[in-house]
Design a protein around this motif. Structure first.
Motif, mmCIF file in Angstrom:
data_model
loop_
_atom_site.group_PDB
_atom_site.id
_atom_site.type_symbol
_atom_site.label_atom_id
_atom_site.label_comp_id
_atom_site.label_asym_id
_atom_site.label_seq_id
_atom_site.Cartn_x
_atom_site.Cartn_y
_atom_site.Cartn_z
ATOM 1 N N SER A 35 0.843 -1.191 0.000
ATOM 2 C CA SER A 35 0.000 0.000 0.000
ATOM 3 C C SER A 35 0.876 1.238 0.000
ATOM 4 O O SER A 35 1.971 1.241 0.595
ATOM 5 C CB SER A 35 -0.919 0.010 1.230
ATOM 6 N N SER A 39 -4.967 7.253 2.877
ATOM 7 C CA SER A 39 -6.405 7.251 2.607
ATOM 8 C C SER A 39 -7.009 8.613 2.943
ATOM 9 O O SER A 39 -8.046 8.986 2.416
ATOM 10 C CB SER A 39 -7.109 6.155 3.411
ATOM 11 N N ASN A 47 -2.883 4.216 3.783
ATOM 12 C CA ASN A 47 -3.627 3.178 3.079
ATOM 13 C C ASN A 47 -3.183 1.804 3.535
ATOM 14 O O ASN A 47 -2.009 1.587 3.887
ATOM 15 C CB ASN A 47 -3.412 3.287 1.564
ATOM 16 N N THR A 48 -4.123 0.846 3.517
ATOM 17 C CA THR A 48 -3.844 -0.563 3.758
ATOM 18 C C THR A 48 -4.634 -1.380 2.740
ATOM 19 O O THR A 48 -5.515 -0.841 2.057
ATOM 20 C CB THR A 48 -4.270 -1.001 5.176
ATOM 21 N N GLU A 50 -6.981 -3.171 3.330
ATOM 22 C CA GLU A 50 -8.375 -3.170 3.774
ATOM 23 C C GLU A 50 -9.049 -1.814 3.593
ATOM 24 O O GLU A 50 -10.252 -1.681 3.865
ATOM 25 C CB GLU A 50 -8.471 -3.598 5.240
ATOM 26 N N THR A 51 -8.310 -0.816 3.141
ATOM 27 C CA THR A 51 -8.895 0.500 2.880
ATOM 28 C C THR A 51 -9.938 0.375 1.772
ATOM 29 O O THR A 51 -9.733 -0.316 0.776
ATOM 30 C CB THR A 51 -7.803 1.502 2.461
ATOM 31 N N VAL A 52 -11.049 1.052 1.952
ATOM 32 C CA VAL A 52 -12.188 0.932 1.034
ATOM 33 C C VAL A 52 -12.265 2.157 0.137
ATOM 34 O O VAL A 52 -12.257 3.296 0.612
ATOM 35 C CB VAL A 52 -13.500 0.779 1.834
ATOM 36 N N THR A 53 -12.343 1.943 -1.175
ATOM 37 C CA THR A 53 -12.468 3.036 -2.133
ATOM 38 C C THR A 53 -13.480 2.690 -3.222
ATOM 39 O O THR A 53 -13.901 1.545 -3.366
ATOM 40 C CB THR A 53 -11.109 3.387 -2.805
ATOM 41 N N ASN A 180 -15.863 -5.951 3.074
ATOM 42 C CA ASN A 180 -15.512 -4.553 2.816
ATOM 43 C C ASN A 180 -15.949 -4.105 1.427
ATOM 44 O O ASN A 180 -15.406 -3.157 0.863
ATOM 45 C CB ASN A 180 -14.001 -4.335 2.983
ATOM 46 N N ARG A 190 -17.468 0.440 7.276
ATOM 47 C CA ARG A 190 -17.022 1.347 8.332
ATOM 48 C C ARG A 190 -16.416 2.608 7.717
ATOM 49 O O ARG A 190 -15.500 2.525 6.886
ATOM 50 C CB ARG A 190 -15.999 0.663 9.230
ATOM 51 N N LYS A 193 -12.679 3.198 7.403
ATOM 52 C CA LYS A 193 -11.891 2.523 6.375
ATOM 53 C C LYS A 193 -11.961 3.220 5.026
ATOM 54 O O LYS A 193 -11.236 2.860 4.105
ATOM 55 C CB LYS A 193 -12.371 1.078 6.205
ATOM 56 N N SER A 225 -12.350 -3.038 -1.077
ATOM 57 C CA SER A 225 -10.945 -2.964 -0.677
ATOM 58 C C SER A 225 -10.110 -3.791 -1.650
ATOM 59 O O SER A 225 -10.647 -4.634 -2.389
ATOM 60 C CB SER A 225 -10.762 -3.516 0.742
#
Length: 329
Positions: A35, A39, A47-48, A50-53, A180, A190, A193, A225
């Protein structure tokens, strides 16, 4: 080779300051996962995977999967027509088939040129779509059509007798444990995230809090994610969506450009590629890509444009910086 790939991407990130996550797998094993950036740049939240975009038009692969599950269960057929589902549709749309809608060969153009966030009911969307003048005869040519995928989402609702979002959630997201992944405004996502998008006309904002209406349903309006997208693309490739079928309908070729699952197939890079991508005006771009001859899968989920690439950042990142290294692996 992993070191070479890592060095190349770190050089690019240092020079261009892009944000996002890249995952690469080979023969079912993850070989690269990293990553970059933030974020939320203001709070320096990193960012990871699991970050949601926002995933843009990759949302269409979920719409295609919903339709093809109904096909695999015998509730629809690829040759089912618009008239079979909507008997009062106009004469020039009646014979359009599920197959041609999935494969961008129906002749339908885009049904609105305003923002994707227009307030629009399903009835209003269908009225706009059915009033469109066809670009040509069905299967005569290939023309990318957002309208076709909004119409397909409406088909899901008519056949499954439930909201499109509920069908996707209950029949695709939940069985695959894509926790996610969801639609704008979904309560299971969430907010902590969510990644803000950097680029375009609405830089520093998110799309998640936007109201999802029928101006976008079926063709976009979903978030995910990198981890979830990697699982999703693996499911597309291995056919697990259709356990009772001998055929992986998602990868069935429909014409010279498209598979039924809204996956493009092409060989313009010197090797065969299966590809789905998406972008928004908020700086979000996303890509899932499989190189069958080389046996590599690539997932790219960015929440900022690379300045010199703009809304093609996902495509250029793969073509110019990742693919040249993978082809020498």
């Amino acid at each position: 080779m992993v070191t070479k790939l890592s060095d190349e991407l770190h050089r690019l990130q240092k020079r261009e300051k892009f944000d996002g996550t890249i995952i690469i797998t080979s023969k079912g094993s993850e070989i690269f996962r990293h990553s970059y950036g933030f974020s939320d740049r203001a709070s320096e939240l990193k960012n990871t995977p699991e970050t949601v975009t926002d995933i843009g038009s990759i949302s269409k692969t979920f719409t295609a999967a919903a339709i093809l599950k109904l096909v695999s269960e015998g509730q629809l057929a690829l040759e089912t027509t618009v008239a079979d589902i909507f008997p009062d549709s106009p004469d020039d749309k009646k014979e359009l088939t599920i197959r041609s809608l999935l494969s961008h060969s129906s002749g339908l153009d885009n049904f609105h040129n305003e923002t994707d966030f227009d307030v629009m009911s399903k009835a209003e969307a269908l009225e706009k779509i059915f009033s469109l003048r066809l670009l040509g005869e069905q299967n005569e040519s290939i023309a990318y059509s957002n309208a076709a995928y909004t119409l397909l989402a409406a088909v899901v609702e008519e056949v499954a007798k439930t909201r499109f979002q509920n069908y996707v959630r209950n029949n695709i997201l939940n069985p695959l444990k894509l926790n996610n992944t969801g639609f704008y405004g979904d309560e299971n996502i969430r907010e902590a995230k969510l990644a803000k998008g950097y680029g375009g006309s609405d830089s520093g904002q998110t799309t998640f809090e936007k109201e999802l209406t029928w101006a976008l349903i079926g063709q976009g309006g979903m978030v995910s994610s990198a981890d979830d997208l990697s699982i999703w693309f693996e499911a597309i490739l291995d056919g697990r969506l259709f356990p009772n079928s001998q055929n992986n309908l998602m990868l069935q070729k429909a014409n010279s450009q498209w598979m039924l699952g809204n996956i493009r197939h092409f060989s313009s890079w010197g090797t065969l590629s299966y590809y789905a991508g998406g972008s928004t005006d908020f700086g979000y771009t996303a890509l899932v890509q499989y190189l069958p001859d080389l046996e590599f899968s690539i997932v790219i989920l960015l929440n900022s444009y690379i300045d010199k690439y703009g809304n093609a950042s996902h495509q250029k990142l793969s073509k110019e910086h990742i693919f040249p290294i993978l082809k020498c692996w």
